[in-house]
Write a protein that holds these residues in place. Structure first.
Motif, mmCIF file in Angstrom:
data_model
loop_
_atom_site.group_PDB
_atom_site.id
_atom_site.type_symbol
_atom_site.label_atom_id
_atom_site.label_comp_id
_atom_site.label_asym_id
_atom_site.label_seq_id
_atom_site.Cartn_x
_atom_site.Cartn_y
_atom_site.Cartn_z
ATOM 1 N N ASN A 227 -28.537 60.361 -4.978
ATOM 2 C CA ASN A 227 -27.259 61.147 -4.919
ATOM 3 C C ASN A 227 -26.565 61.498 -6.092
ATOM 4 N N ALA A 228 -26.427 60.584 -6.930
ATOM 5 C CA ALA A 228 -25.900 60.477 -8.331
ATOM 6 C C ALA A 228 -26.656 61.763 -9.095
ATOM 7 N N GLU A 229 -27.900 61.634 -9.029
ATOM 8 C CA GLU A 229 -28.933 62.518 -9.705
ATOM 9 C C GLU A 229 -28.534 63.916 -9.152
ATOM 10 N N ALA A 230 -28.460 64.058 -7.820
ATOM 11 C CA ALA A 230 -27.914 65.357 -7.184
ATOM 12 C C ALA A 230 -26.775 65.923 -7.670
ATOM 13 N N GLU A 231 -25.720 64.941 -7.926
ATOM 14 C CA GLU A 231 -24.349 65.576 -8.149
ATOM 15 C C GLU A 231 -24.566 65.830 -9.729
ATOM 16 N N ALA A 232 -25.488 65.214 -10.443
ATOM 17 C CA ALA A 232 -25.558 65.669 -11.894
ATOM 18 C C ALA A 232 -26.178 67.201 -11.987
ATOM 19 N N MET A 233 -27.168 67.261 -11.240
ATOM 20 C CA MET A 233 -27.817 68.667 -10.944
ATOM 21 C C MET A 233 -26.908 69.544 -10.549
ATOM 22 N N TRP A 234 -25.851 69.382 -9.541
ATOM 23 C CA TRP A 234 -24.947 70.361 -8.995
ATOM 24 C C TRP A 234 -24.044 70.696 -10.165
ATOM 25 N N ASN A 235 -23.707 69.611 -10.942
ATOM 26 C CA ASN A 235 -22.611 70.165 -12.244
ATOM 27 C C ASN A 235 -23.332 70.977 -13.113
ATOM 28 N N GLU A 236 -24.527 71.101 -13.292
ATOM 29 C CA GLU A 236 -25.278 71.859 -13.976
ATOM 30 C C GLU A 236 -25.886 73.211 -13.621
ATOM 31 N N MET A 237 -25.520 73.332 -12.247
ATOM 32 C CA MET A 237 -26.149 74.610 -11.528
ATOM 33 C C MET A 237 -24.803 75.655 -11.897
ATOM 34 N N PRO A 238 -25.333 76.875 -12.287
ATOM 35 C CA PRO A 238 -24.363 78.070 -12.455
ATOM 36 C C PRO A 238 -23.517 78.247 -11.321
ATOM 37 N N GLU A 239 -22.399 78.693 -11.293
ATOM 38 C CA GLU A 239 -21.496 79.013 -10.240
ATOM 39 C C GLU A 239 -22.099 79.534 -9.136
ATOM 40 N N GLY A 240 -22.842 80.986 -9.035
ATOM 41 C CA GLY A 240 -23.448 81.498 -8.174
ATOM 42 C C GLY A 240 -24.223 80.746 -7.290
ATOM 43 N N ASP A 241 -24.921 79.715 -7.905
ATOM 44 C CA ASP A 241 -26.074 79.039 -7.315
ATOM 45 C C ASP A 241 -25.408 78.050 -6.438
ATOM 46 N N ARG A 242 -24.090 77.577 -6.889
ATOM 47 C CA ARG A 242 -23.223 76.451 -6.278
ATOM 48 C C ARG A 242 -22.771 77.213 -4.943
ATOM 49 N N SER B 134 -24.034 79.512 -3.262
ATOM 50 C CA SER B 134 -25.150 79.885 -2.347
ATOM 51 C C SER B 134 -25.635 78.812 -1.755
ATOM 52 N N ALA B 135 -25.706 77.627 -2.616
ATOM 53 C CA ALA B 135 -25.980 76.253 -1.871
ATOM 54 C C ALA B 135 -24.946 75.600 -0.868
ATOM 55 N N ILE B 136 -23.735 76.038 -1.409
ATOM 56 C CA ILE B 136 -22.629 75.602 -0.007
ATOM 57 C C ILE B 136 -22.573 76.331 1.071
ATOM 58 N N ALA B 137 -22.952 77.667 0.830
ATOM 59 C CA ALA B 137 -23.406 78.303 1.871
ATOM 60 C C ALA B 137 -24.411 78.051 3.034
ATOM 61 N N GLU B 138 -25.477 77.776 2.188
ATOM 62 C CA GLU B 138 -26.739 77.288 3.088
ATOM 63 C C GLU B 138 -26.172 75.679 3.653
ATOM 64 N N TYR B 139 -25.597 75.074 2.925
ATOM 65 C CA TYR B 139 -25.263 73.583 3.649
ATOM 66 C C TYR B 139 -24.473 73.910 4.892
ATOM 67 N N ASN B 140 -23.390 74.685 4.767
ATOM 68 C CA ASN B 140 -22.246 74.846 5.679
ATOM 69 C C ASN B 140 -22.999 75.457 7.013
ATOM 70 N N GLU B 141 -24.081 76.202 6.885
ATOM 71 C CA GLU B 141 -24.810 76.610 7.904
ATOM 72 C C GLU B 141 -25.423 75.677 8.811
#
Length: 443
Positions: free
Chosen positions: A362-377, A379-386
């Protein structure tokens, strides 16, 4: 560096039992089936099981509904069958190949019906970007969905096998795990070859029993004994002759590789009462108390009570349901950090290793999240919320409100999306690399 293979497989199996079961109540008529028109591989077997599990769950929700075509999330299907390739064509080919296979159902006639039936294994299958669509023959569907005779098959165990023959044989012998005699049915060896491998042509070397035993049977038995919750033993019967004619298996369950619950009877009774007061049913209470350590239940209960008392958020309508989701999603931050091993122990507990592995990923996933462009973030949130059925667990629109309670489950989802379900071997390797367990070094 090498480690003892027996100890390694035992450790991996113990870690496997720390995961949530994925139980399919598979009708014995479908377990005792024989394929013609092709060789069913492990991917196809697991795909059939995953589809059937989903169809049974949908049928249980609305038994009176007449559903012609079912659909399952493509990602969920890929997870269950352990398909990690980015090439979707291979998956499509594997499923469409099932349309060329015919099945003789109820090979042992366990339902007592003298009728013989055969049909295509998967009459219809379709794909779009997100889902896989499928249907069953209308003559066979009642048998699959309303059977009164079934066996409990754990798909998390079946997908650990590498050999197609092991996946098939495990499914068959699993049916007899509760048999008082601890024995399977006895069949001629050619029938065993048919149900665990498939039909063979005239030129196949598998027409000789000794070659079938060496090439297919013994490797399957070995893998089942190493990787599953069963121990099986082959019985050969020559029936008074010089050659083996009949085969049978002794089937025994292994002791569960699970640490005893560290709670006293009084403590268990207290938590039984608390969970009952939350509206959690008897079966779910038993599952919670046998699956989660008391420290995890306590942390999640405190987290749930804090959430219920928070008047600034949407009210929790069903406290018991929220508690169960919080346990499964590890909502409480303390759960991720919980250390369960006693001081001074040389070997960390199975649960601690799994928790630390989850924390690391999960820490690796968080680090990956912090490096993602805002648009990708976004999009990921929208997919997660679904994937969330309630507004309570969805990521808020406002970044200021994205507190750890929302984001920790999100990181866990992100880790699963990118790296898939961790196998017991993954966790075991992590334990070796971090020094959590010792290994036998070779020169």
């Amino acid at each position: 560096m090498a480690y003892d293979e027996t100890a390694g497989s035992q450790m991996a199996l113990a870690l496997l039992f720390e995961q949530q079961p994925e139980i399919l109540k598979k009708p014995v008529q479908a377990i005792h089936m024989a394929i013609t028109g092709g060789i069913q591989n492990k991917t196809q077997r697991l795909a059939f099981n995953a589809m059937l599990k989903h169809a049974l769950e949908e049928h249980a929700k609305n038994p009176s509904a007449n559903v012609d075509t079912y659909s399952i999330s493509r990602l969920e299907l890929m997870r269950i069958i352990d398909y990690t390739s980015p090439n979707r064509k291979h998956l499509k080919d594997a499923l469409t190949q099932m349309q060329k296979m015919t099945v003789q159902w109820d090979f042992l006639q366990q339902d007592g019906d003298a009728m013989w039936a055969s049909c295509v294994l998967l009459p219809f299958v379709g794909f779009d970007r997100d889902r896989v669509y499928y249907s069953y023959s209308p003559q066979i569907k009642p048998m699959l969905l309303d059977s009164k005779i079934y066996a409990r098959l754990d798909l998390r165990i079946q997908r650990t096998f590498k050999l197609d023959s092991a996946a098939a044989l495990y499914e068959w012998v699993n049916r007899f795990r509760t048999n008082p005699s601890k024995r399977t049915n006895e069949m001629i060896w050619e029938d065993w070859r048919w149900v665990i491998y498939g039909e063979v042509n005239e030129k196949s070397v598998l027409h000789e029993y000794k070659l079938f035993k060496r090439e297919k049977l013994k490797p399957a038995i070995k893998e089942i004994n190493e990787k599953s919750d069963l121990t099986i033993e082959l019985i050969e019967n020559k029936d008074g002759g010089r050659s083996v004619k009949y085969l049978q298996f002794i089937v025994e369950e292994k002791p569960m590789f699970r640490l005893d619950a560290p709670s006293s009877s009084n403590e268990t009774a207290e938590w039984e009462k608390r969970l009952e007061e939350m509206g959690i049913g008897v079966r779910d209470r038993k599952k919670i108390l046998t699956t989660y350590p008391v420290a995890v239940i306590d942390a999640t209960w405190r987290f749930t009570m804090t959430r219920v008392a928070d008047k600034s958020q949407v009210p929790v309508k069903n406290v018991g349901a929220y508690m169960k989701r919080a346990l499964e999603g590890k909502y409480a931050p303390e759960v991720v950090e919980q250390t369960l091993a006693k001081p001074g122990e040389d070997l960390e507990s199975m649960r601690e290793i799994q928790i630390k592995f989850t924390q690391h990923r999960n820490a690796e996933a968080e680090a990956m999240w912090n490096e993602m462009p805002e648009g990708d973030r976004e999009s990921a949130i929208a997919e997660y919320n679904e994937t969330q059925s309630s507004n309570v667990t969805r990521i808020p629109v406002s970044p200021d409100k994205r507190i750890p309670r929302f984001m920790i489950p999100m990181y866990s989802w992100l880790a699963h999306k990118h790296w898939g379900e961790p196998s017991p071997q993954d966790i075991f390797q992590y334990a070796i690399e971090t020094g959590a367990i010792s290994v036998n070094k070779s020169a």
